[in-house]
Design a protein around this motif. Sequence first.
Motif, short mmCIF file in Angstrom:
data_model
loop_
_atom_site.label_atom_id
_atom_site.label_comp_id
_atom_site.label_asym_id
_atom_site.label_seq_id
_atom_site.Cartn_x
_atom_site.Cartn_y
_atom_site.Cartn_z
N TYR A 1 8.94 7.68 2.39
CA TYR A 1 10.03 7.69 1.18
C TYR A 1 9.89 8.77 0.32
O TYR A 1 8.56 9.27 -0.05
CB TYR A 1 9.94 6.59 0.41
CG TYR A 1 10.43 5.40 1.25
CD1 TYR A 1 11.56 4.88 1.41
CD2 TYR A 1 9.18 4.43 1.52
CE1 TYR A 1 11.68 3.67 2.19
CE2 TYR A 1 9.58 3.40 2.60
CZ TYR A 1 10.82 3.02 2.60
OH TYR A 1 10.81 1.89 3.33
N PRO A 2 10.71 9.62 -0.28
CA PRO A 2 10.70 10.41 -1.38
C PRO A 2 10.07 9.82 -2.61
O PRO A 2 10.25 8.43 -2.90
CB PRO A 2 12.07 10.87 -1.84
CG PRO A 2 12.95 9.80 -1.30
CD PRO A 2 12.32 8.91 0.07
N LYS A 3 9.37 10.55 -3.65
CA LYS A 3 8.76 10.26 -4.43
C LYS A 3 9.44 9.28 -5.52
O LYS A 3 9.09 8.25 -5.78
CB LYS A 3 7.62 11.29 -5.26
CG LYS A 3 6.99 10.72 -6.54
CD LYS A 3 6.37 12.04 -7.13
CE LYS A 3 7.24 12.84 -7.90
NZ LYS A 3 6.40 14.09 -8.54
N ASP A 4 10.54 9.85 -5.75
CA ASP A 4 11.46 8.91 -6.86
C ASP A 4 11.83 7.52 -6.43
O ASP A 4 12.40 6.79 -7.09
CB ASP A 4 12.65 9.85 -7.11
CG ASP A 4 12.39 11.09 -7.82
OD1 ASP A 4 11.36 11.24 -8.38
OD2 ASP A 4 12.98 12.05 -7.87
N ASP A 5 11.74 7.34 -4.88
CA ASP A 5 12.18 6.07 -4.42
C ASP A 5 10.79 5.34 -4.35
O ASP A 5 11.20 4.07 -4.09
CB ASP A 5 12.72 6.19 -3.07
CG ASP A 5 13.75 4.90 -2.43
OD1 ASP A 5 14.16 4.21 -3.38
OD2 ASP A 5 13.76 4.88 -1.36
N LEU A 6 9.78 5.41 -4.69
CA LEU A 6 8.58 4.64 -4.68
C LEU A 6 8.64 3.29 -5.27
O LEU A 6 8.29 2.26 -4.87
CB LEU A 6 7.48 5.31 -4.91
CG LEU A 6 6.92 6.45 -3.90
CD1 LEU A 6 5.64 7.33 -4.40
CD2 LEU A 6 6.81 6.13 -2.48
N VAL B 1 5.34 3.79 1.73
CA VAL B 1 4.91 2.69 1.41
C VAL B 1 5.02 1.74 2.65
O VAL B 1 5.91 1.71 3.37
CB VAL B 1 6.02 2.12 0.51
CG1 VAL B 1 5.83 0.77 0.15
CG2 VAL B 1 6.34 3.07 -0.58
N GLY B 2 3.72 1.07 2.87
CA GLY B 2 3.45 0.51 4.24
C GLY B 2 3.57 1.90 5.27
O GLY B 2 2.78 2.81 5.31
N ARG B 3 4.33 1.68 6.34
CA ARG B 3 4.26 2.75 7.25
C ARG B 3 5.71 3.52 7.24
O ARG B 3 5.73 4.43 8.32
CB ARG B 3 4.22 1.84 8.89
CG ARG B 3 2.85 1.48 8.93
CD ARG B 3 2.59 1.05 10.37
NE ARG B 3 3.30 -0.02 10.91
CZ ARG B 3 3.30 -0.41 12.29
NH1 ARG B 3 2.60 0.27 13.10
NH2 ARG B 3 4.12 -1.47 12.37
N GLU B 4 6.41 3.47 6.19
CA GLU B 4 7.58 4.03 6.26
C GLU B 4 7.43 5.22 5.11
O GLU B 4 6.73 5.09 4.05
CB GLU B 4 8.90 3.13 5.83
CG GLU B 4 9.10 2.08 6.80
CD GLU B 4 9.52 2.58 8.10
OE1 GLU B 4 10.30 3.78 8.28
OE2 GLU B 4 9.18 2.12 9.10
N THR C 1 0.94 -1.23 0.04
CA THR C 1 0.03 0.10 -0.03
C THR C 1 0.93 1.25 0.09
O THR C 1 1.84 1.46 0.75
CB THR C 1 -1.04 0.13 1.29
OG1 THR C 1 -1.77 -1.20 1.27
CG2 THR C 1 -1.76 1.16 1.16
N VAL C 2 0.71 2.26 -1.24
CA VAL C 2 1.08 3.44 -1.03
C VAL C 2 0.15 4.51 -0.76
O VAL C 2 -0.95 4.50 -1.08
CB VAL C 2 1.82 3.86 -2.65
CG1 VAL C 2 2.28 5.23 -2.53
CG2 VAL C 2 2.65 2.68 -2.96
N SER C 3 0.66 5.03 0.48
CA SER C 3 -0.11 6.34 1.01
C SER C 3 0.20 7.78 0.60
O SER C 3 1.50 7.92 0.95
CB SER C 3 -0.47 6.05 2.71
OG SER C 3 -0.75 4.67 3.11
#
Length: 271
Positions: free
Chosen positions: A79-84, A74-77, A63-65
């Motif tokens: 991240y910057p958009k480029d790392d998704l 991603v999940g509960r962590e 899940t991406v929130s």
Amino acid sequence: MKNKCAYAFSLLAILLLVVACMKKLPDQTIGSNGVPFGIGVVLPRRVNNADREPAVLKESAVTVSVPAEDEFYVGRERYPKDDLGYQVSRRLKGQAEANRIVYVAGGASVDYSNIVGVINNVRKEGVTRIGLLVDQQSGSGEAPSILHVQIPAEPDFNEDLSKVSPNPLTLVVSISRELKLQLNQEPMGTATDTANLTQTLTRIFQERKERHAYKSGMETRTDVPEDERIEKTIVVKANRSNKYGDVVRLIDAIKGAGANAIVLQIDDLSD
């Protein structure tokens, strides 16, 4: 002294019982609406045609929130958009192709450009199916609600488009920044009143069924139910500056009219 010992043993027994119960409880990390715990996302509401998806609650679900502008998890962590793309690919590793789906929990008030950015990044990892999490009224204990959408392959800029024959059955529903709707360039009201659009789509699908207007490759598939063979694909084209909640409610209305499948255009979008 005996009373003190009895009291101490009682406390010890209670403590052991609590510990035992804690060990039996699963380490749940996903809320009943499909959003990972700790992430405050106001999902799109006023949705009527979403599907129940128990798989969202599995620990293996990806899940991406997007709870706010330019805020991605991603999940509960976070991240910057480029790392998704990398983070999603890492979590999908080992999953069968047929099971590869990414769930998106987007805030209703965020700009649609945030969701387009997510989809574009996961598309580069070979993901073609997205489940949009929504806040649909349900009874106690029911699974989270999602709207299934598909994403097109990345455009081939070396392809000679002059040699590509357009599909005469293609239907594109677009929504402007002012929330005006069009169906293949024909005005269809607004996103706040989709009655004209849904009635028109329902009529088109019925006419196609009567004329046996099949999807490409389904012309001779008598093993597939007739209704599933009819071309009911809808391409949704929104502006990047549209609010995500408005786009989701449009998708919901299109699905309610009988569309199958719904494809999100994410290339060549206006701001």
